[in-house]
Design an enzyme around this catalytic site. Structure first.
Site, PDB file in Angstrom:
ATOM      1  N   ASP A  94      48.691  50.702  34.329  1.00  0.00           N
ATOM      2  CA  ASP A  94      49.062  50.459  32.931  1.00  0.00           C
ATOM      3  C   ASP A  94      49.778  51.712  32.421  1.00  0.00           C
ATOM      4  O   ASP A  94      49.943  52.680  33.157  1.00  0.00           O
ATOM      5  CB  ASP A  94      47.825  50.094  32.099  1.00  0.00           C
ATOM      6  CG  ASP A  94      46.798  51.216  32.039  1.00  0.00           C
ATOM      7  OD1 ASP A  94      47.088  52.336  32.509  1.00  0.00           O
ATOM      8  OD2 ASP A  94      45.701  50.971  31.515  1.00  0.00           O
ATOM      9  N   ASP A 280      43.966  40.838  34.573  1.00  0.00           N
ATOM     10  CA  ASP A 280      43.058  41.945  34.859  1.00  0.00           C
ATOM     11  C   ASP A 280      42.022  41.957  33.761  1.00  0.00           C
ATOM     12  O   ASP A 280      42.303  41.543  32.637  1.00  0.00           O
ATOM     13  CB  ASP A 280      43.787  43.301  34.852  1.00  0.00           C
ATOM     14  CG  ASP A 280      43.962  43.819  33.441  1.00  0.00           C
ATOM     15  OD1 ASP A 280      44.864  43.326  32.741  1.00  0.00           O
ATOM     16  OD2 ASP A 280      43.171  44.687  33.007  1.00  0.00           O
ATOM     17  N   CYS A 318      28.029  30.393  46.218  1.00  0.00           N
ATOM     18  CA  CYS A 318      28.774  31.616  46.539  1.00  0.00           C
ATOM     19  C   CYS A 318      28.391  32.097  47.935  1.00  0.00           C
ATOM     20  O   CYS A 318      27.210  32.114  48.280  1.00  0.00           O
ATOM     21  CB  CYS A 318      28.453  32.688  45.502  1.00  0.00           C
ATOM     22  SG  CYS A 318      29.295  34.260  45.799  1.00  0.00           S
ATOM     23  N   CYS A 320      29.181  35.233  49.092  1.00  0.00           N
ATOM     24  CA  CYS A 320      29.367  36.684  49.154  1.00  0.00           C
ATOM     25  C   CYS A 320      28.161  37.345  49.836  1.00  0.00           C
ATOM     26  O   CYS A 320      27.126  36.714  50.044  1.00  0.00           O
ATOM     27  CB  CYS A 320      29.586  37.271  47.756  1.00  0.00           C
ATOM     28  SG  CYS A 320      28.085  37.576  46.804  1.00  0.00           S
ATOM     29  N   CYS A 323      24.889  37.079  47.793  1.00  0.00           N
ATOM     30  CA  CYS A 323      24.272  35.749  47.727  1.00  0.00           C
ATOM     31  C   CYS A 323      23.758  35.261  49.074  1.00  0.00           C
ATOM     32  O   CYS A 323      22.793  34.504  49.126  1.00  0.00           O
ATOM     33  CB  CYS A 323      25.255  34.743  47.141  1.00  0.00           C
ATOM     34  SG  CYS A 323      25.560  35.030  45.385  1.00  0.00           S
ATOM     35  N   HIS A 349      29.063  40.631  43.830  1.00  0.00           N
ATOM     36  CA  HIS A 349      28.990  39.201  43.533  1.00  0.00           C
ATOM     37  C   HIS A 349      29.985  38.801  42.444  1.00  0.00           C
ATOM     38  O   HIS A 349      30.727  37.831  42.605  1.00  0.00           O
ATOM     39  CB  HIS A 349      27.588  38.751  43.117  1.00  0.00           C
ATOM     40  CG  HIS A 349      27.638  37.395  42.501  1.00  0.00           C
ATOM     41  ND1 HIS A 349      27.782  36.250  43.258  1.00  0.00           N
ATOM     42  CD2 HIS A 349      27.704  36.997  41.203  1.00  0.00           C
ATOM     43  CE1 HIS A 349      27.904  35.204  42.446  1.00  0.00           C
ATOM     44  NE2 HIS A 349      27.870  35.638  41.191  1.00  0.00           N
TER      45      HIS A 349
END
Ligand SMILES: [Zn+2]
Length: 384
Positions: A94, A280, A318, A320, A323, A349
């Site tokens: 940015d 974002d 999920c 991931c 999880c 997660h």
């Protein structure tokens, strides 16, 4: 060897939703894309390895923080941000404007730029449009943003108009500096940005006429992509969506569109539906550190006593690391005990959930089933 130049290819559309790919000097990423925020050159609580493992194609770095510490000159001497932080994929920076404007009493806005006092040591700095470009050139991000004036919400039409017009003047100055030959100005220091693209930012608050004028003036300057700024600052959600829809509809279809600072999982889906390609937000990472977790059935707070004996994963849908390996009960224990692994597992997660959502969005657009995906996504979350 000349650097790979920036390019955007639109692969498919489904309604206003768009599937595309952005090519940068550090590789490609698919859109719609969510960019995890790596404020100080790191996504808080994670290693880059984790960020890669959840499928992030691009991360965001904050110019304000990096210019103050460790300093853009130091990063430039170390070969640029990619090399300094050890991240070989695309990076967007940015302009630093948003953080400077957030300093409230510690900043003063003038036509030449924004004067502010560092939150670290109180030292005074002047961030001009030209300096914002030079700093990002030293950081060597793949996508640099222009310096714009960030307006507080709510704002009158007059205030939003003069702010938008100043942003348009600053956009011109940023582009002139960006296109100037860096080799003719020794004061700019080492530049590490071959192949860098620059995005303009549309402002104008919630006023359709000002947004339209901002689009016209920013397109007149001409950028590789366009961002919509000044939203997700406390306005009613319907007004945000209406502004996104009207603004995106005026942007050139052959270039990427980035909605800055948004948002919730629902915002991602709703704004893809309105033609946005890039997002974002600190929400998945910041909320994770506060114990708030996003799941396919809505949000849950892991501090809640009801999870003390809950053997289920955070989100059964999920896959991931968090999880597949741990129960809610264990995650709650880690959080309550103040273990740093709680921050890591929660962040892993939440980012997985965001990036998996983006993947499912892209798949749905490719199959032209985005509207079905959208309805199902919102329905699941409303029943929890
Ligand atoms: Zn998970």
């Amino acid at each position: 060897m000349s650097p790979v130049s920036f390019a955007f290819s639109l692969r498919a559309t489904d309604g206003h939703a768009r599937l595309g790919q952005v090519q940068t000097a550090h590789g490609t990423f698919d859109t719609p894309a969510f960019m995890p925020v790596g404020t100080q050159g790191t996504v808080k609580a994670l290693l880059h390895r984790d960020v890669e493992s959840v499928g992030a194609g691009i991360i965001l770095g904050n110019t304000y923080h990096l210019m103050l510490r460790p300093g853009d000159a130091l990063i430039g001497r170390h070969g640029g941000l990619h090399r300094f932080i050890g991240w070989s994929h695309p990076i967007l920076t940015d302009s630093g404007g948003y953080q400077v404007f957030s300093l409230a009493s510690r900043r003063r806005i003038r036509e030449d730029g924004a004067e502010f006092q560092s939150h670290i040591d109180g030292s005074t700095h002047l961030l001009t449009p030209e300096r914002a470009v030079d700093i990002q050139a030293r950081l060597g991000s793949d996508i640099a943003m222009v310096l714009d004036e960030c307006l507080a919400y709510p704002a009158t039409h007059d205030a939003a108009a003069s702010s938008m017009q100043r942003s348009a003047r600053w956009a011109r100055r940023c582009r002139d500096r960006f296109l100037a030959d860096a080799t003719v100005d020794e004061n700019r220091g080492p530049v590490t940005n071959p192949g860098q693209a620059q995005f303009g930012i549309i402002q104008g608050g919630l006023f359709p006429d000002l947004r339209a004028e901002s689009v016209d003036r920013t397109r007149e300057v001409g950028f590789e992509g366009y961002a919509i700024g000044g939203l997700s600052v406390g306005e009613p959600i319907d007004e945000m969506y209406a502004t996104v829809e009207a603004t995106a509809g005026r942007l050139p279809p052959e270039q990427p569109r980035y909605l800055m600072g948004a948002g919730s999982p629902e915002d991602l889906v709703e704004c893809v539906a309105r033609g946005i390609d890039m997002f974002d937000c600190v929400m998945p990472t910041r909320n994770a550190r506060n114990g708030q977790l996003f799941t396919s059935e809505g949000r849950l707070n892991i501090r809640n006593a009801r999870y003390a004996e809950d053997e289920r994963p955070l989100d059964p849908r999920c896959d991931c690391y968090t999880c597949t390996r741990h129960s809610r009960a264990y995650l709650r224990h880690l959080y309550m005990a103040g273990e740093t692994s709680a921050l890591t597992l929660n962040t892993l997660h939440n980012l997985s959930f965001y990036l998996d959502t983006m993947r499912r969005i892209r798949d749905a657009i490719a199959l032209r089933t985005f509207e079905i995906f959208r309805q199902e996504f919102l329905r699941l979350r409303s029943v929890s």
